[in-house]
Motif scaffolding. Structure first.
Motif, PDB file in Angstrom:
ATOM      1  N   VAL A 129       0.749  -0.997   0.036  1.00 21.95           N
ATOM      2  CA  VAL A 129      -0.038  -0.002  -0.219  1.00 21.95           C
ATOM      3  C   VAL A 129       0.780   1.195  -0.047  1.00 21.95           C
ATOM      4  O   VAL A 129       1.979   1.362   0.368  1.00 21.95           O
ATOM      5  N   CYS A 130       0.307   2.256  -0.475  1.00 16.69           N
ATOM      6  CA  CYS A 130       1.400   3.531  -0.404  1.00 16.69           C
ATOM      7  C   CYS A 130       0.839   4.573   0.742  1.00 16.69           C
ATOM      8  O   CYS A 130       1.676   5.295   1.162  1.00 16.69           O
ATOM      9  N   VAL A 131      -0.395   4.282   1.368  1.00 22.44           N
ATOM     10  CA  VAL A 131      -0.697   5.295   2.338  1.00 22.44           C
ATOM     11  C   VAL A 131      -1.385   4.311   3.448  1.00 22.44           C
ATOM     12  O   VAL A 131      -2.228   3.499   3.196  1.00 22.44           O
ATOM     13  N   SER A 132      -1.278   4.403   4.675  1.00 23.27           N
ATOM     14  CA  SER A 132      -1.846   4.120   5.726  1.00 23.27           C
ATOM     15  C   SER A 132      -1.993   5.151   6.795  1.00 23.27           C
ATOM     16  O   SER A 132      -2.624   6.390   6.175  1.00 23.27           O
ATOM     17  N   GLY A 133      -2.238   4.994   7.787  1.00 24.79           N
ATOM     18  CA  GLY A 133      -2.562   6.332   8.829  1.00 24.79           C
ATOM     19  C   GLY A 133      -3.123   5.895  10.027  1.00 24.79           C
ATOM     20  O   GLY A 133      -2.673   4.840  10.868  1.00 24.79           O
ATOM     21  N   VAL A 134      -3.802   6.739  10.884  1.00 22.21           N
ATOM     22  CA  VAL A 134      -4.487   6.525  12.141  1.00 22.21           C
ATOM     23  C   VAL A 134      -5.756   6.824  12.139  1.00 22.21           C
ATOM     24  O   VAL A 134      -6.188   7.561  11.556  1.00 22.21           O
ATOM     25  N   THR A 135      -6.545   6.181  13.140  1.00 21.08           N
ATOM     26  CA  THR A 135      -7.945   6.234  13.010  1.00 21.08           C
ATOM     27  C   THR A 135      -8.451   6.349  14.541  1.00 21.08           C
ATOM     28  O   THR A 135      -7.589   5.805  15.393  1.00 21.08           O
ATOM     29  N   VAL A 136      -9.224   7.099  14.799  1.00 22.23           N
ATOM     30  CA  VAL A 136      -9.951   7.381  16.327  1.00 22.23           C
ATOM     31  C   VAL A 136     -11.155   7.070  15.994  1.00 22.23           C
ATOM     32  O   VAL A 136     -12.121   7.649  15.351  1.00 22.23           O
ATOM     33  N   HIS A 137     -11.683   6.186  16.716  1.00 29.06           N
ATOM     34  CA  HIS A 137     -13.034   5.618  16.700  1.00 29.06           C
ATOM     35  C   HIS A 137     -13.686   5.189  18.236  1.00 29.06           C
ATOM     36  O   HIS A 137     -12.882   5.258  19.104  1.00 29.06           O
ATOM     37  N   LEU A 138     -14.937   5.454  18.322  1.00 29.50           N
ATOM     38  CA  LEU A 138     -15.620   4.758  19.589  1.00 29.50           C
ATOM     39  C   LEU A 138     -15.506   3.310  19.454  1.00 29.50           C
ATOM     40  O   LEU A 138     -15.144   2.367  18.558  1.00 29.50           O
ATOM     41  N   VAL A 139     -15.520   2.948  20.870  1.00 31.29           N
ATOM     42  CA  VAL A 139     -15.303   1.260  21.078  1.00 31.29           C
ATOM     43  C   VAL A 139     -16.749   0.529  21.172  1.00 31.29           C
ATOM     44  O   VAL A 139     -17.733   1.175  21.885  1.00 31.29           O
ATOM     45  N   ASP A 140     -16.838  -0.518  20.446  1.00 28.68           N
ATOM     46  CA  ASP A 140     -17.942  -1.241  20.539  1.00 28.68           C
ATOM     47  C   ASP A 140     -17.464  -2.535  21.001  1.00 28.68           C
ATOM     48  O   ASP A 140     -16.430  -2.790  21.186  1.00 28.68           O
ATOM     49  N   GLN A 141     -18.431  -3.556  20.818  1.00 28.34           N
ATOM     50  CA  GLN A 141     -18.007  -5.100  21.155  1.00 28.34           C
ATOM     51  C   GLN A 141     -16.874  -5.638  20.185  1.00 28.34           C
ATOM     52  O   GLN A 141     -16.385  -6.700  20.560  1.00 28.34           O
ATOM     53  N   GLY A 142     -16.784  -5.180  18.893  1.00 29.49           N
ATOM     54  CA  GLY A 142     -16.015  -5.667  18.105  1.00 29.49           C
ATOM     55  C   GLY A 142     -14.566  -5.388  18.304  1.00 29.49           C
ATOM     56  O   GLY A 142     -14.121  -4.456  18.881  1.00 29.49           O
ATOM     57  N   MET A 143     -13.639  -5.842  17.276  1.00 29.47           N
ATOM     58  CA  MET A 143     -12.040  -5.316  17.468  1.00 29.47           C
ATOM     59  C   MET A 143     -12.079  -4.262  16.380  1.00 29.47           C
ATOM     60  O   MET A 143     -12.035  -4.393  15.012  1.00 29.47           O
ATOM     61  N   ASP A 144     -12.091  -3.045  16.767  1.00 29.43           N
ATOM     62  CA  ASP A 144     -11.791  -1.741  15.797  1.00 29.43           C
ATOM     63  C   ASP A 144     -12.630  -1.802  14.969  1.00 29.43           C
ATOM     64  O   ASP A 144     -12.541  -1.263  13.702  1.00 29.43           O
ATOM     65  N   THR A 145     -14.090  -2.143  15.185  1.00 27.43           N
ATOM     66  CA  THR A 145     -15.091  -1.747  14.398  1.00 27.43           C
ATOM     67  C   THR A 145     -16.178  -0.585  14.726  1.00 27.43           C
ATOM     68  O   THR A 145     -17.239  -0.393  13.933  1.00 27.43           O
ATOM     69  N   GLY A 146     -15.933  -0.010  15.876  1.00 31.38           N
ATOM     70  CA  GLY A 146     -16.791   1.123  16.264  1.00 31.38           C
ATOM     71  C   GLY A 146     -16.623   2.226  15.135  1.00 31.38           C
ATOM     72  O   GLY A 146     -15.829   2.537  14.273  1.00 31.38           O
ATOM     73  N   PRO A 147     -17.829   3.128  15.343  1.00 29.87           N
ATOM     74  CA  PRO A 147     -17.892   4.510  14.457  1.00 29.87           C
ATOM     75  C   PRO A 147     -16.644   5.416  14.451  1.00 29.87           C
ATOM     76  O   PRO A 147     -16.116   5.531  15.703  1.00 29.87           O
ATOM     77  N   ILE A 148     -15.995   5.601  13.335  1.00 34.13           N
ATOM     78  CA  ILE A 148     -15.145   6.267  13.347  1.00 34.13           C
ATOM     79  C   ILE A 148     -15.239   7.961  13.613  1.00 34.13           C
ATOM     80  O   ILE A 148     -16.318   8.465  13.116  1.00 34.13           O
ATOM     81  N   LEU A 149     -14.428   8.424  14.363  1.00 29.90           N
ATOM     82  CA  LEU A 149     -14.508  10.098  14.713  1.00 29.90           C
ATOM     83  C   LEU A 149     -13.317  11.028  14.143  1.00 29.90           C
ATOM     84  O   LEU A 149     -13.508  12.184  13.466  1.00 29.90           O
TER      85      LEU A 149
END
Length: 204
Positions: A129-149
């Motif tokens: 990949v050419c680009v990755s990055g950083v995500t801030v999200h709310l936490v739900d019962q899954g692994m890194d599946t919560g709504p993105i902020l």
């Protein structure tokens, strides 16, 4: 009312959050560190920054529910309003999710939904990949599946080593996370669901 930070490791994000909260006078101060690994580097940072600590191993408890009930007792005692995960290497279970619905936030070192879970930096680097990055999200019962902020991209440039790319990711985390948390606790940021496309054409 205050914020609890959950961390498992060295604690660089924890220290950045504490310093930013004090310099910018957040409406909720960071008033507790929860650490699941006694002896982790973050504990020394908390001592230096004069932040109260709960540091107990989950192995001391019969199951996740019992461990989280113990944590919940401390959260209530410290009048914790929000929870901020900063390198906390455990999934949050039903006990805390039910006590803090939509009040737990996490930072992940990829552009979710790409590369969820552990070793996201390494996965992005070895994947073409050419680009990755950083995500801030709310936490739900899954692994890194919560709504993105919030999200910020980080390019994987020609000549980058894994160590250089990892440093760039951490620098992006240290910029994005405190600003996003401050806006989140002040009610100034909404949810946005983002679907990222993988860049299959290779690194620059």
């Amino acid at each position: 009312m205050g914020i609890a930070v959950f961390a498992s490791g060295n604690g660089s994000n924890f220290e950045v959050l504490v310093n930013h909260s004090r310099q910018n006078k957040w409406i909720y101060p960071i008033s507790l560190l929860v650490c699941d690994r006694p002896g982790a580097g973050v504990l020394k940072r908390a001592e230096r920054l004069n932040i109260p600590v709960l540091s107990e191993s989950p192995k001391q408890y019969p199951d996740k529910g019992a461990y989280e009930k113990r944590i919940l007792e401390h959260l209530k005692a410290h009048q914790i309003k929000r929870i901020v995960l900063a390198g906390y290497m455990r999934l949050i279970g039903p006990t805390l999710l039910e006590a803090y619905p939509d009040q737990i936030i996490n930072i992940h070192p990829s552009l979710l939904p790409a590369f969820p879970g552990k070793n996201a930096i390494e996965k992005a680097f070895v994947h073409p990949v050419c680009v990755s990055g950083v995500t801030v999200h709310l936490v739900d019962q899954g692994m890194d599946t919560g709504p993105i902020l919030a999200q910020v991209p980080v390019e994987i440039e020609r000549g980058d080593t894994l160590e250089i790319f990892e440093q760039k990711i951490h620098q992006a985390e240290h910029r994005l996370y405190p600003e996003t948390v401050q806006k989140w606790i002040a009610g100034e940021i909404g949810l946005r669901r983002v679907e990222m496309k993988h860049h299959e054409e290779g690194k620059n």
